[in-house]
Design a protein around this motif. Sequence first.
Motif, PDB file in Angstrom:
ATOM      1  N   ILE A  10     -76.697  26.040  22.018  1.00  0.00           N
ATOM      2  CA  ILE A  10     -77.050  24.812  22.756  1.00  0.00           C
ATOM      3  C   ILE A  10     -78.175  24.968  23.646  1.00  0.00           C
ATOM      4  N   PRO A  11     -78.142  25.927  24.644  1.00  0.00           N
ATOM      5  CA  PRO A  11     -79.335  26.181  25.986  1.00  0.00           C
ATOM      6  C   PRO A  11     -80.562  26.491  25.003  1.00  0.00           C
ATOM      7  N   LEU A  12     -80.402  27.325  23.977  1.00  0.00           N
ATOM      8  CA  LEU A  12     -81.601  27.920  23.372  1.00  0.00           C
ATOM      9  C   LEU A  12     -82.201  26.423  22.796  1.00  0.00           C
ATOM     10  N   PHE A  13     -81.447  25.648  21.837  1.00  0.00           N
ATOM     11  CA  PHE A  13     -81.913  24.515  21.265  1.00  0.00           C
ATOM     12  C   PHE A  13     -82.649  23.629  22.412  1.00  0.00           C
ATOM     13  N   CYS A  14     -81.947  23.323  23.676  1.00  0.00           N
ATOM     14  CA  CYS A  14     -82.503  22.460  24.839  1.00  0.00           C
ATOM     15  C   CYS A  14     -83.839  23.181  25.351  1.00  0.00           C
ATOM     16  N   PHE A  15     -83.964  24.556  25.085  1.00  0.00           N
ATOM     17  CA  PHE A  15     -85.208  25.163  25.900  1.00  0.00           C
ATOM     18  C   PHE A  15     -86.300  24.699  24.695  1.00  0.00           C
ATOM     19  N   VAL A  16     -86.028  24.878  23.263  1.00  0.00           N
ATOM     20  CA  VAL A  16     -86.939  24.584  22.298  1.00  0.00           C
ATOM     21  C   VAL A  16     -87.538  23.202  22.452  1.00  0.00           C
ATOM     22  N   THR A  17     -86.555  22.229  22.458  1.00  0.00           N
ATOM     23  CA  THR A  17     -86.919  20.764  22.665  1.00  0.00           C
ATOM     24  C   THR A  17     -87.806  20.741  23.817  1.00  0.00           C
ATOM     25  N   LEU A  18     -87.332  21.436  25.014  1.00  0.00           N
ATOM     26  CA  LEU A  18     -88.182  21.064  26.291  1.00  0.00           C
ATOM     27  C   LEU A  18     -89.741  21.728  26.065  1.00  0.00           C
ATOM     28  N   VAL A  19     -89.775  22.748  25.575  1.00  0.00           N
ATOM     29  CA  VAL A  19     -91.205  23.263  25.328  1.00  0.00           C
ATOM     30  C   VAL A  19     -92.046  22.708  24.217  1.00  0.00           C
ATOM     31  N   PHE A  20     -91.358  22.242  23.369  1.00  0.00           N
ATOM     32  CA  PHE A  20     -91.952  21.300  22.277  1.00  0.00           C
ATOM     33  C   PHE A  20     -92.501  20.041  22.548  1.00  0.00           C
ATOM     34  N   TRP A  21     -91.825  19.301  23.539  1.00  0.00           N
ATOM     35  CA  TRP A  21     -92.500  18.116  24.007  1.00  0.00           C
ATOM     36  C   TRP A  21     -93.221  18.644  25.379  1.00  0.00           C
ATOM     37  N   ASP A 116     -85.161  15.231  13.482  1.00  0.00           N
ATOM     38  CA  ASP A 116     -84.151  16.403  13.076  1.00  0.00           C
ATOM     39  C   ASP A 116     -83.768  17.022  14.208  1.00  0.00           C
ATOM     40  N   PHE A 117     -84.502  17.049  15.407  1.00  0.00           N
ATOM     41  CA  PHE A 117     -84.268  17.589  16.781  1.00  0.00           C
ATOM     42  C   PHE A 117     -82.770  17.028  17.014  1.00  0.00           C
ATOM     43  N   THR A 118     -82.868  15.663  17.119  1.00  0.00           N
ATOM     44  CA  THR A 118     -81.723  14.629  17.244  1.00  0.00           C
ATOM     45  C   THR A 118     -80.520  14.863  16.603  1.00  0.00           C
ATOM     46  N   ILE A 119     -80.857  14.933  15.452  1.00  0.00           N
ATOM     47  CA  ILE A 119     -79.382  14.998  14.388  1.00  0.00           C
ATOM     48  C   ILE A 119     -78.918  16.405  14.428  1.00  0.00           C
ATOM     49  N   LEU A 120     -79.595  17.382  14.424  1.00  0.00           N
ATOM     50  CA  LEU A 120     -79.069  18.615  14.576  1.00  0.00           C
ATOM     51  C   LEU A 120     -78.443  18.885  15.635  1.00  0.00           C
ATOM     52  N   PHE A 121     -79.212  18.542  16.993  1.00  0.00           N
ATOM     53  CA  PHE A 121     -78.254  18.498  18.289  1.00  0.00           C
ATOM     54  C   PHE A 121     -76.924  17.803  18.227  1.00  0.00           C
ATOM     55  N   PHE A 139     -82.639  13.833  27.995  1.00  0.00           N
ATOM     56  CA  PHE A 139     -83.128  14.719  29.281  1.00  0.00           C
ATOM     57  C   PHE A 139     -84.204  15.767  29.037  1.00  0.00           C
ATOM     58  N   TYR A 140     -83.817  16.601  28.286  1.00  0.00           N
ATOM     59  CA  TYR A 140     -84.752  17.827  27.910  1.00  0.00           C
ATOM     60  C   TYR A 140     -86.037  17.169  27.308  1.00  0.00           C
ATOM     61  N   ASN A 141     -86.024  16.308  26.490  1.00  0.00           N
ATOM     62  CA  ASN A 141     -87.284  15.586  25.988  1.00  0.00           C
ATOM     63  C   ASN A 141     -87.930  15.162  26.846  1.00  0.00           C
ATOM     64  N   MET A 142     -87.582  14.352  28.074  1.00  0.00           N
ATOM     65  CA  MET A 142     -88.167  13.660  29.093  1.00  0.00           C
ATOM     66  C   MET A 142     -88.800  14.802  30.026  1.00  0.00           C
ATOM     67  N   THR A 143     -87.803  15.852  30.187  1.00  0.00           N
ATOM     68  CA  THR A 143     -88.148  16.932  31.213  1.00  0.00           C
ATOM     69  C   THR A 143     -89.411  17.677  30.552  1.00  0.00           C
ATOM     70  N   GLY A 144     -89.408  17.991  29.540  1.00  0.00           N
ATOM     71  CA  GLY A 144     -90.492  18.833  28.783  1.00  0.00           C
ATOM     72  C   GLY A 144     -91.835  17.943  28.806  1.00  0.00           C
ATOM     73  N   GLN A 145     -91.804  16.730  28.664  1.00  0.00           N
ATOM     74  CA  GLN A 145     -92.715  15.710  28.813  1.00  0.00           C
ATOM     75  C   GLN A 145     -93.287  15.618  30.254  1.00  0.00           C
ATOM     76  N   SER A 254     -87.131   8.843  34.558  1.00  0.00           N
ATOM     77  CA  SER A 254     -86.923   8.572  33.455  1.00  0.00           C
ATOM     78  C   SER A 254     -85.832   9.530  32.620  1.00  0.00           C
ATOM     79  N   ALA A 255     -86.152  11.148  33.136  1.00  0.00           N
ATOM     80  CA  ALA A 255     -85.385  11.922  32.505  1.00  0.00           C
ATOM     81  C   ALA A 255     -84.201  11.648  33.450  1.00  0.00           C
ATOM     82  N   ILE A 256     -83.949  11.648  34.479  1.00  0.00           N
ATOM     83  CA  ILE A 256     -82.669  11.741  35.444  1.00  0.00           C
ATOM     84  C   ILE A 256     -81.998  10.445  34.803  1.00  0.00           C
ATOM     85  N   ALA A 257     -82.686   9.228  34.692  1.00  0.00           N
ATOM     86  CA  ALA A 257     -81.901   8.083  34.232  1.00  0.00           C
ATOM     87  C   ALA A 257     -81.223   8.256  32.885  1.00  0.00           C
TER      88      ALA A 257
END
Length: 393
Positions: A10-21, A116-121, A139-145, A254-257
Amino acid sequence: MESSKLNNRIPLFCFVTLVFWFSMYTCVPILTAYLKDLGASNRMAGLIVGMYGLSQMLLRIPVGVLSDKFHKRKVFILFGLIFSILSGAGILISQNVTWILVLRALAGAAAATWVDFTILFTSYFLKEETSKAIGTISFYNMTGQMLGILCGGWFADQFSWQSSFLIGAVVGGAGLLVGFFIVERFDEKAQSITTKAVLQVASDKVLLTVSFLAILSQLLTFATVFGFTPVFAQSLGATKFDMGLLTFFSTCPSAIAAWVGGGYLTYKFGEKKVVITGFVLTGIFTLSIPFTSSIWMLILTQALAGIGRGIVNPILMSLSIKDVDPGKRSTAMGFYQAIYGLGMFVGPLMMGILGDWLTLKQGFILIGLVGCITAGLSQIMIKEAKVSNKMTA
């Protein structure tokens, strides 16, 4: 054993999500201003920004259907990272607005894999934890953004416009390497998606309701903070880094909310009340944009609007798949995200047309009114969408 493996990933997936965005959003705070610097009109700049949403609208349903049909999520995620890299690298070497239009469409193709990010997660969590999972990944989506926006603005201010695109491509490459270690997961008992099932998913009343509201939510976002608010900031004397700060402080709340709204606020007040409150905040503080006289006042108002956006989006997203069978979730999410891509396209294009036809200030007032009206629509429509029969094949 499988549960332990998934928890570790899960932490790895969150990292990939963050750097993608991150890689997708380094250009966002300066793109409209950059296009204006290249000589584009407000309408053309709006079309280019909106092309990102149009390609998502066209591709997300096919991506969701194919993902459900073949029970593959990871391969689409990897392709999304590749397209993100190519988009950033392409804009780096091209100053032709027509090519930039095509490259923003490619960026939209990358974003289409978000389904696919959201469904796999969410597959890593229990069904009753869907809102929590969506809140976390959002949160990781918006943090990456947010981080991409801040770095993009800083690099553009310190070096050049093009450096924003370069850093996005480099970080996207790092995400691609890590992405190969994502764990694939699907329900082995789930049936492959059929045409009948696709039509059944697309006719679900709850999905149609939240998709319509999501169109209006994305219209508000891409007309303003990801569209023409940085251009208005320039009229107040903002530097490139100031534009990055503006978009950063619009995205940070937005990320926090998103995290709080997807969990605590939803449980305490209910999905409907939180969504209505979010649209009211977004509408009011969009209306306030033309009346700000300094960059810091503009940042404050857009931070408050960001809270509204942050609590609305993850709740609408979770509602879109909450009562859908696991085998159809990618299709439902693909439909939802495709439909809200219309808002991403129409928002900046509408603002560009209003900016050329009237003024940007008047455009912001009209867009703000849309936000307030959407709050009223939420009061009516979400009430009707509370009860849903679980979809079956």
